[in-house]
Scaffold this motif. Structure first.
Motif, PDB file in Angstrom:
ATOM      1  N   THR A   1       0.844  -1.156   0.092  1.00 33.56           N
ATOM      2  CA  THR A   1       0.147  -0.128  -0.156  1.00 33.56           C
ATOM      3  C   THR A   1       0.965   1.093  -0.087  1.00 33.56           C
ATOM      4  N   ARG A   2       1.989   1.307   0.513  1.00 34.52           N
ATOM      5  CA  ARG A   2       2.903   2.257   0.485  1.00 34.52           C
ATOM      6  C   ARG A   2       3.208   2.601  -1.134  1.00 34.52           C
ATOM      7  N   GLY A   3       3.414   1.387  -1.770  1.00 39.80           N
ATOM      8  CA  GLY A   3       3.807   1.438  -3.383  1.00 39.80           C
ATOM      9  C   GLY A   3       2.569   2.038  -4.001  1.00 39.80           C
ATOM     10  N   TYR A   4       1.245   1.643  -3.618  1.00 35.78           N
ATOM     11  CA  TYR A   4       0.018   2.318  -4.312  1.00 35.78           C
ATOM     12  C   TYR A   4       0.016   3.623  -3.896  1.00 35.78           C
ATOM     13  N   GLY A   5       0.364   4.208  -2.759  1.00 27.76           N
ATOM     14  CA  GLY A   5       0.115   5.420  -2.306  1.00 27.76           C
ATOM     15  C   GLY A   5      -1.282   5.781  -1.755  1.00 27.76           C
ATOM     16  N   VAL A   6      -1.743   4.772  -0.952  1.00 25.37           N
ATOM     17  CA  VAL A   6      -2.882   4.638  -0.499  1.00 25.37           C
ATOM     18  C   VAL A   6      -3.104   4.635   0.905  1.00 25.37           C
ATOM     19  N   LYS A   7      -3.981   4.886   1.584  1.00 23.82           N
ATOM     20  CA  LYS A   7      -4.208   4.900   3.167  1.00 23.82           C
ATOM     21  C   LYS A   7      -4.857   3.752   3.486  1.00 23.82           C
ATOM     22  N   LEU A   8      -4.417   2.729   4.431  1.00 22.70           N
ATOM     23  CA  LEU A   8      -4.745   1.334   4.573  1.00 22.70           C
ATOM     24  C   LEU A   8      -5.549   1.411   5.947  1.00 22.70           C
ATOM     25  N   PHE A   9      -6.653   0.684   6.203  1.00 25.15           N
ATOM     26  CA  PHE A   9      -7.328   0.636   7.455  1.00 25.15           C
ATOM     27  C   PHE A   9      -7.530  -0.800   7.627  1.00 25.15           C
ATOM     28  N   PHE A  10      -7.529  -1.243   8.827  1.00 24.26           N
ATOM     29  CA  PHE A  10      -7.547  -2.718   9.245  1.00 24.26           C
ATOM     30  C   PHE A  10      -8.823  -2.758  10.063  1.00 24.26           C
ATOM     31  N   THR A  11      -9.668  -3.609   9.867  1.00 27.37           N
ATOM     32  CA  THR A  11     -11.015  -4.265  10.591  1.00 27.37           C
ATOM     33  C   THR A  11     -10.636  -5.338  11.759  1.00 27.37           C
ATOM     34  N   SER A  12     -11.592  -5.651  12.280  1.00 29.10           N
ATOM     35  CA  SER A  12     -11.254  -6.551  13.351  1.00 29.10           C
ATOM     36  C   SER A  12     -11.526  -8.065  12.762  1.00 29.10           C
ATOM     37  N   ALA A  13     -11.609  -8.043  11.510  1.00 26.78           N
ATOM     38  CA  ALA A  13     -12.106  -9.478  10.682  1.00 26.78           C
ATOM     39  C   ALA A  13     -10.998 -10.399  11.245  1.00 26.78           C
ATOM     40  N   ARG A  14     -11.563 -11.690  11.631  1.00 26.29           N
ATOM     41  CA  ARG A  14     -10.834 -12.731  12.045  1.00 26.29           C
ATOM     42  C   ARG A  14     -10.408 -13.351  10.678  1.00 26.29           C
ATOM     43  N   ASP A  15      -8.997 -13.800  10.743  1.00 25.83           N
ATOM     44  CA  ASP A  15      -8.724 -14.572   9.478  1.00 25.83           C
ATOM     45  C   ASP A  15      -8.499 -15.965   9.837  1.00 25.83           C
TER      46      ASP A  15
END
Length: 211
Positions: free
Chosen positions: A26-40
């Motif tokens: 995402t640093r390469g894409y130039g976007v801001k990343l948000f995380f959820t509480s999704a259980r993987d």
């Protein structure tokens, strides 16, 4: 977590590695990343299974991000996806739902206590949800990925592929030459109505994100 080729470790160690790969991409894409509480919980075959395990908390997380970020346009990356990973299908199904709930003052009212008001869009213009069309004859606004960025000296597609290559534990580098990754991609409405280029604020916003 899907495909793993270059690392023998499993969760939680693999999860930590995947998180760092995602942040690097995402640093390469130039976007801001948000995380959820999704259980993987590993590979899911159906959205029903994913929805049951994730529950309403993940949907609330999505609504919170929309109310915080206050977008005019939301691109549903997995809109219209009806096969494969259940996580992806659920994300595609929940994105327009989260956009709708973000504008409903009766949805998740606890957000209001934290002074996070509903968000329906600016100037009475509803938030527009766009899908991706990757078909051979893509309909809608075809994103100019193969134009060269005057700042970076590369095409926007190459910038994206360079960032995408950070997902090393999934063996992405072996697929960077795939014709699938070089297909045209169009932004469309959920009803597949052709988007007029003169109304394409999202096109300017997309390019400006990387510049």
């Amino acid at each position: 977590m899907g495909r793993t080729t270059l690392d023998p470790r499993q969760a939680p160690q693999l999860g930590l590695i995947r998180t760092q790969e995602l942040l690097a991409a995402t640093r390469g894409y130039g976007v801001k990343l948000f995380f959820t509480s999704a259980r993987d919980f590993g590979f899911s075959k159906t959205p029903e299974e994913t929805e049951k395990i994730w529950g309403d908390q993940v949907l609330e997380d999505m609504v919170r991000v929309i109310r915080t970020f206050r977008p005019d346009i939301v691109i549903d990356h997995f809109g219209g996806v009806h096969g494969g990973h259940g996580h992806h299908q659920t994300a595609g199904l929940w994105t327009p739902k989260a956009v709708e709930l973000a504008g409903d003052p009766n949805a998740f009212p606890d957000h209001l206590k934290g002074k996070l008001p509903p968000w329906k869009g600016e100037y009475q213009t509803p938030v527009q949800v766009l899908d991706l069309d990757r078909s051979e004859s893509a309909k809608g606004y075809v994103v100019p990925f193969d134009e060269v960025s005057p700042l970076w000296g590369k095409t926007y597609r190459q910038i994206g592929l360079d960032a995408f290559a950070n997902h090393r534990t999934q063996g992405i580098s072996a697929f960077l030459g795939s014709p699938f990754l070089r297909r045209p991609i169009a932004l469309t409405t959920g009803r597949w109505r052709e988007i007029r280029s003169e109304d394409s604020r999202f096109a300017t916003a997309f390019v400006a994100t990387r510049l």
